[in-house]
Design a protein around this motif. Sequence first.
Motif, PDB file in Angstrom:
ATOM      1  N   ALA A 100      19.532   1.868   1.163  1.00  0.00           N
ATOM      2  CA  ALA A 100      18.591   3.051   1.864  1.00  0.00           C
ATOM      3  C   ALA A 100      17.696   3.637   0.546  1.00  0.00           C
ATOM      4  CB  ALA A 100      19.239   3.954   2.537  1.00  0.00           C
ATOM      5  N   VAL A 101      16.409   3.458   0.681  1.00  0.00           N
ATOM      6  CA  VAL A 101      15.540   4.150  -0.345  1.00  0.00           C
ATOM      7  C   VAL A 101      14.540   5.220   0.460  1.00  0.00           C
ATOM      8  CG1 VAL A 101      13.891   3.589  -2.045  1.00  0.00           C
ATOM      9  CG2 VAL A 101      15.451   2.028  -1.592  1.00  0.00           C
ATOM     10  N   ASN A 102      14.285   6.262  -0.149  1.00  0.00           N
ATOM     11  CA  ASN A 102      13.565   7.203   0.405  1.00  0.00           C
ATOM     12  C   ASN A 102      11.910   6.809   0.812  1.00  0.00           C
ATOM     13  OD1 ASN A 102      12.416   9.518   1.437  1.00  0.00           O
ATOM     14  ND2 ASN A 102      13.152  10.943  -0.023  1.00  0.00           N
ATOM     15  N   THR A 103      11.707   6.323   1.737  1.00  0.00           N
ATOM     16  CA  THR A 103      10.307   5.772   2.065  1.00  0.00           C
ATOM     17  C   THR A 103      10.134   6.194   3.549  1.00  0.00           C
ATOM     18  OG1 THR A 103      10.975   3.506   2.948  1.00  0.00           O
ATOM     19  CG2 THR A 103      10.608   3.486   0.436  1.00  0.00           C
ATOM     20  N   ASP A 104       8.760   5.582   3.864  1.00  0.00           N
ATOM     21  CA  ASP A 104       8.695   5.896   5.478  1.00  0.00           C
ATOM     22  C   ASP A 104       9.265   4.874   6.248  1.00  0.00           C
ATOM     23  OD1 ASP A 104       7.467   8.231   4.820  1.00  0.00           O
ATOM     24  OD2 ASP A 104       5.496   7.402   5.055  1.00  0.00           O
ATOM     25  N   GLY A 135       0.809  -1.091   0.110  1.00  0.00           N
ATOM     26  CA  GLY A 135      -0.088  -0.044  -0.120  1.00  0.00           C
ATOM     27  C   GLY A 135       0.824   1.185  -0.257  1.00  0.00           C
ATOM     28  N   SER A 136       2.100   1.111   0.101  1.00  0.00           N
ATOM     29  CA  SER A 136       2.927   2.347   0.198  1.00  0.00           C
ATOM     30  C   SER A 136       4.254   1.959  -0.064  1.00  0.00           C
ATOM     31  CB  SER A 136       2.824   3.084   1.805  1.00  0.00           C
ATOM     32  OG  SER A 136       3.284   2.211   2.877  1.00  0.00           O
ATOM     33  N   GLY A 137       5.459   2.933  -0.020  1.00  0.00           N
ATOM     34  CA  GLY A 137       6.699   2.557  -0.209  1.00  0.00           C
ATOM     35  C   GLY A 137       7.087   1.907  -1.409  1.00  0.00           C
ATOM     36  N   ARG A 197      -1.691  -3.388   6.992  1.00  0.00           N
ATOM     37  CA  ARG A 197      -2.545  -3.295   8.285  1.00  0.00           C
ATOM     38  C   ARG A 197      -3.626  -2.138   8.123  1.00  0.00           C
ATOM     39  NH1 ARG A 197       2.526  -3.342  11.939  1.00  0.00           N
ATOM     40  NH2 ARG A 197       3.140  -1.579  10.320  1.00  0.00           N
ATOM     41  N   ARG A 198      -3.078  -1.106   7.552  1.00  0.00           N
ATOM     42  CA  ARG A 198      -4.323   0.389   7.394  1.00  0.00           C
ATOM     43  C   ARG A 198      -4.854   0.324   6.322  1.00  0.00           C
ATOM     44  NH1 ARG A 198       0.929   4.359   7.838  1.00  0.00           N
ATOM     45  NH2 ARG A 198       1.816   2.571   6.338  1.00  0.00           N
ATOM     46  N   ALA A 199      -6.172   0.005   6.785  1.00  0.00           N
ATOM     47  CA  ALA A 199      -7.213   0.396   5.575  1.00  0.00           C
ATOM     48  C   ALA A 199      -7.305   1.657   4.833  1.00  0.00           C
ATOM     49  CB  ALA A 199      -8.754   0.038   5.975  1.00  0.00           C
ATOM     50  N   ILE A 225      18.447  -5.718  15.281  1.00  0.00           N
ATOM     51  CA  ILE A 225      17.237  -6.721  14.972  1.00  0.00           C
ATOM     52  C   ILE A 225      17.181  -6.809  13.480  1.00  0.00           C
ATOM     53  CG2 ILE A 225      15.007  -7.827  15.876  1.00  0.00           C
ATOM     54  CD1 ILE A 225      15.606  -6.523  18.430  1.00  0.00           C
ATOM     55  N   TYR A 226      16.538  -5.590  13.021  1.00  0.00           N
ATOM     56  CA  TYR A 226      16.263  -5.321  11.421  1.00  0.00           C
ATOM     57  C   TYR A 226      17.310  -6.135  10.688  1.00  0.00           C
ATOM     58  CZ  TYR A 226      15.414  -3.468   7.102  1.00  0.00           C
ATOM     59  OH  TYR A 226      15.101  -3.202   5.667  1.00  0.00           O
ATOM     60  N   SER A 227      18.741  -5.841  10.962  1.00  0.00           N
ATOM     61  CA  SER A 227      19.812  -6.279  10.310  1.00  0.00           C
ATOM     62  C   SER A 227      19.657  -7.777  10.100  1.00  0.00           C
ATOM     63  CB  SER A 227      21.062  -5.644  10.577  1.00  0.00           C
ATOM     64  OG  SER A 227      21.103  -4.293  10.342  1.00  0.00           O
ATOM     65  N   ASN A 287       7.187 -10.954  -0.931  1.00  0.00           N
ATOM     66  CA  ASN A 287       6.991 -10.957   0.564  1.00  0.00           C
ATOM     67  C   ASN A 287       7.907  -9.373   0.688  1.00  0.00           C
ATOM     68  OD1 ASN A 287       6.096 -13.137   1.685  1.00  0.00           O
ATOM     69  ND2 ASN A 287       7.449 -14.369   0.735  1.00  0.00           N
ATOM     70  N   ASN A 288       7.249  -8.225   0.715  1.00  0.00           N
ATOM     71  CA  ASN A 288       7.831  -6.991   0.799  1.00  0.00           C
ATOM     72  C   ASN A 288       7.648  -6.534   2.287  1.00  0.00           C
ATOM     73  OD1 ASN A 288       8.450  -4.244  -0.342  1.00  0.00           O
ATOM     74  ND2 ASN A 288       6.553  -4.071   0.508  1.00  0.00           N
ATOM     75  N   ALA A 289       6.366  -6.660   3.025  1.00  0.00           N
ATOM     76  CA  ALA A 289       6.155  -6.091   4.512  1.00  0.00           C
ATOM     77  C   ALA A 289       7.276  -6.090   5.120  1.00  0.00           C
ATOM     78  CB  ALA A 289       4.835  -6.732   4.642  1.00  0.00           C
TER      79      ALA A 289
HETATM   80  N1  LIG Z   1      13.355   1.979   2.589  1.00  0.00           N
HETATM   81  C1  LIG Z   1      14.682   1.443   2.666  1.00  0.00           C
HETATM   82  O1  LIG Z   1      15.849   1.967   2.906  1.00  0.00           O
HETATM   83  C2  LIG Z   1      14.617  -0.238   2.633  1.00  0.00           C
HETATM   84  C3  LIG Z   1      16.129  -0.725   2.453  1.00  0.00           C
HETATM   85  C4  LIG Z   1      16.330  -2.015   2.436  1.00  0.00           C
HETATM   86  C5  LIG Z   1      15.041  -2.854   2.681  1.00  0.00           C
HETATM   87  N2  LIG Z   1      13.813  -2.407   2.623  1.00  0.00           N
HETATM   88  C6  LIG Z   1      12.739  -3.197   2.776  1.00  0.00           C
HETATM   89  O2  LIG Z   1      11.798  -3.060   1.609  1.00  0.00           O
HETATM   90  C7  LIG Z   1      10.556  -3.351   2.301  1.00  0.00           C
HETATM   91  C8  LIG Z   1       9.623  -2.259   2.144  1.00  0.00           C
HETATM   92  O3  LIG Z   1       9.930  -1.116   2.961  1.00  0.00           O
HETATM   93  P1  LIG Z   1       9.621   0.359   2.472  1.00  0.00           P
HETATM   94  O4  LIG Z   1      10.690   0.909   2.466  1.00  0.00           O
HETATM   95  O5  LIG Z   1       8.531   0.271   1.330  1.00  0.00           O
HETATM   96  O6  LIG Z   1       8.943   0.761   3.932  1.00  0.00           O
HETATM   97  P2  LIG Z   1       7.514   1.569   4.247  1.00  0.00           P
HETATM   98  O7  LIG Z   1       7.367   2.632   3.316  1.00  0.00           O
HETATM   99  O8  LIG Z   1       7.385   1.596   5.738  1.00  0.00           O
HETATM  100  O9  LIG Z   1       6.421   0.413   3.763  1.00  0.00           O
HETATM  101  C9  LIG Z   1       6.281  -0.849   4.375  1.00  0.00           C
HETATM  102  C10 LIG Z   1       4.843  -1.461   4.013  1.00  0.00           C
HETATM  103  O10 LIG Z   1       4.893  -2.666   4.787  1.00  0.00           O
HETATM  104  C11 LIG Z   1       3.394  -2.697   5.483  1.00  0.00           C
HETATM  105  N3  LIG Z   1       3.478  -3.564   6.507  1.00  0.00           N
HETATM  106  C12 LIG Z   1       4.381  -3.296   7.808  1.00  0.00           C
HETATM  107  N4  LIG Z   1       4.156  -4.267   8.686  1.00  0.00           N
HETATM  108  C13 LIG Z   1       3.112  -4.727   8.291  1.00  0.00           C
HETATM  109  C14 LIG Z   1       2.369  -6.074   8.638  1.00  0.00           C
HETATM  110  N5  LIG Z   1       2.583  -6.583  10.062  1.00  0.00           N
HETATM  111  N6  LIG Z   1       1.491  -6.669   7.926  1.00  0.00           N
HETATM  112  C15 LIG Z   1       1.251  -6.204   6.579  1.00  0.00           C
HETATM  113  N7  LIG Z   1       1.700  -5.023   5.873  1.00  0.00           N
HETATM  114  C16 LIG Z   1       2.861  -4.431   7.074  1.00  0.00           C
HETATM  115  C17 LIG Z   1       3.043  -1.061   5.699  1.00  0.00           C
HETATM  116  O11 LIG Z   1       1.837  -1.164   5.924  1.00  0.00           O
HETATM  117  P3  LIG Z   1       0.992  -1.005   7.174  1.00  0.00           P
HETATM  118  O12 LIG Z   1       1.751  -0.205   8.303  1.00  0.00           O
HETATM  119  O13 LIG Z   1      -0.487  -0.227   6.653  1.00  0.00           O
HETATM  120  O14 LIG Z   1       0.716  -2.320   7.773  1.00  0.00           O
HETATM  121  C18 LIG Z   1       3.726  -0.522   4.643  1.00  0.00           C
HETATM  122  O15 LIG Z   1       2.895  -0.272   3.324  1.00  0.00           O
HETATM  123  C19 LIG Z   1      10.716  -3.731   3.807  1.00  0.00           C
HETATM  124  O16 LIG Z   1      10.826  -5.417   3.766  1.00  0.00           O
HETATM  125  C20 LIG Z   1      12.086  -3.217   3.914  1.00  0.00           C
HETATM  126  O17 LIG Z   1      12.799  -3.959   4.986  1.00  0.00           O
HETATM  127  C21 LIG Z   1      13.826  -0.674   2.642  1.00  0.00           C
END
Ligand SMILES: NC(=O)c1ccc[n+]([C@@H]2O[C@H](COP(=O)([O-])OP(=O)(O)OC[C@H]3O[C@@H](n4cnc5c(N)ncnc54)[C@H](OP(=O)(O)O)[C@@H]3O)[C@@H](O)[C@H]2O)c1
Length: 245
Positions: free
Chosen positions: A184-188, A14-16, A37-39, A151-153, A84-86
Amino acid sequence: MNLAGNTVLITGGGSGIGFALAERFVKAGSTVVVCGRRADKLEEAQQKLPGLHTRVCNVAVAAERVALLAWVRSELPAVNVLVNNAGIQNRVSLATDAEAWETRQQEISINVDAPIHLSMLFINHLREQPNAAIINVTSGLAFAPAAFAPIYSATKAALHSFTLSLRHQLKDTPISVLEIIPPAVNTDLGGPGLHTFGVPVDAFTDSVMERLAGGEIEVGYGTSEKNRMASRTELDAVFEQMNNR
Ligand SMILES: NC(=O)c1ccc[n+]([C@@H]2O[C@H](COP(=O)([O-])OP(=O)(O)OC[C@H]3O[C@@H](n4cnc5c(N)ncnc54)[C@H](OP(=O)(O)O)[C@@H]3O)[C@@H](O)[C@H]2O)c1
């Protein structure tokens, strides 16, 4: 992989990064369902991307993962790609952290339990579909950890390891196993404003999709591309540079 003609389930789409992947799969001619999780976030995503299917689901909860498969089998049985992205990222000071274990464990449940369990749950469904694939989203931190997010790493190193074993075990099935390794990607991720130093999500996702379409099975970008190919000596230098500057 062929980006067209799929029915793609993206967790956290839904985002990122997940939403950016959804946009590109739709543009290429695939049907996409995203869960989160967020409708309200899912509704927002649907408004931005008409035709997008959505499903509220917390992938941290085993029963919700089982229910997600049941929903797919009844409502969108053509799903042939699981992404598997969440994921979540917490900054944790190990020596002083006072959070209850149940709070800390969330990161492991979302980043590790969910993709492993969903992969296992979906194997039987996917093996009946044409051009089936499981795509796991790990991180450059799987190779050199950021100590501020210990923990994340560790969860991302675990998912990278699992992805290699999954690919090996599924090599005689029609299911491809792919890995996206973001830098590192510019997301939330981690909370709004914490990843503004990251690369733009569109440039990253365009590059990833082009390489997946070209047949690559493991794809990084910028620093994560370097990390995934680096020697131990090079990774030690990355660790030093990242954690001791
Ligand atoms: N951005 C970076 O720098 C970066 C770097 C390396 C890897 N990644 C990986 O890329 C993936 C996407 O991250 P992002 O950067 O796009 O982060 P993001 O903007 O925070 O998006 C994460 C998404 O996951 C969903 N999510 C989180 N917990 C969840 C749950 N329990 N069940 C279902 N959905 C869930 C969130 O929606 P809700 O909160 O509504 O559930 C949100 O839509 C992640 O696996 C992250 O570890 C990101």
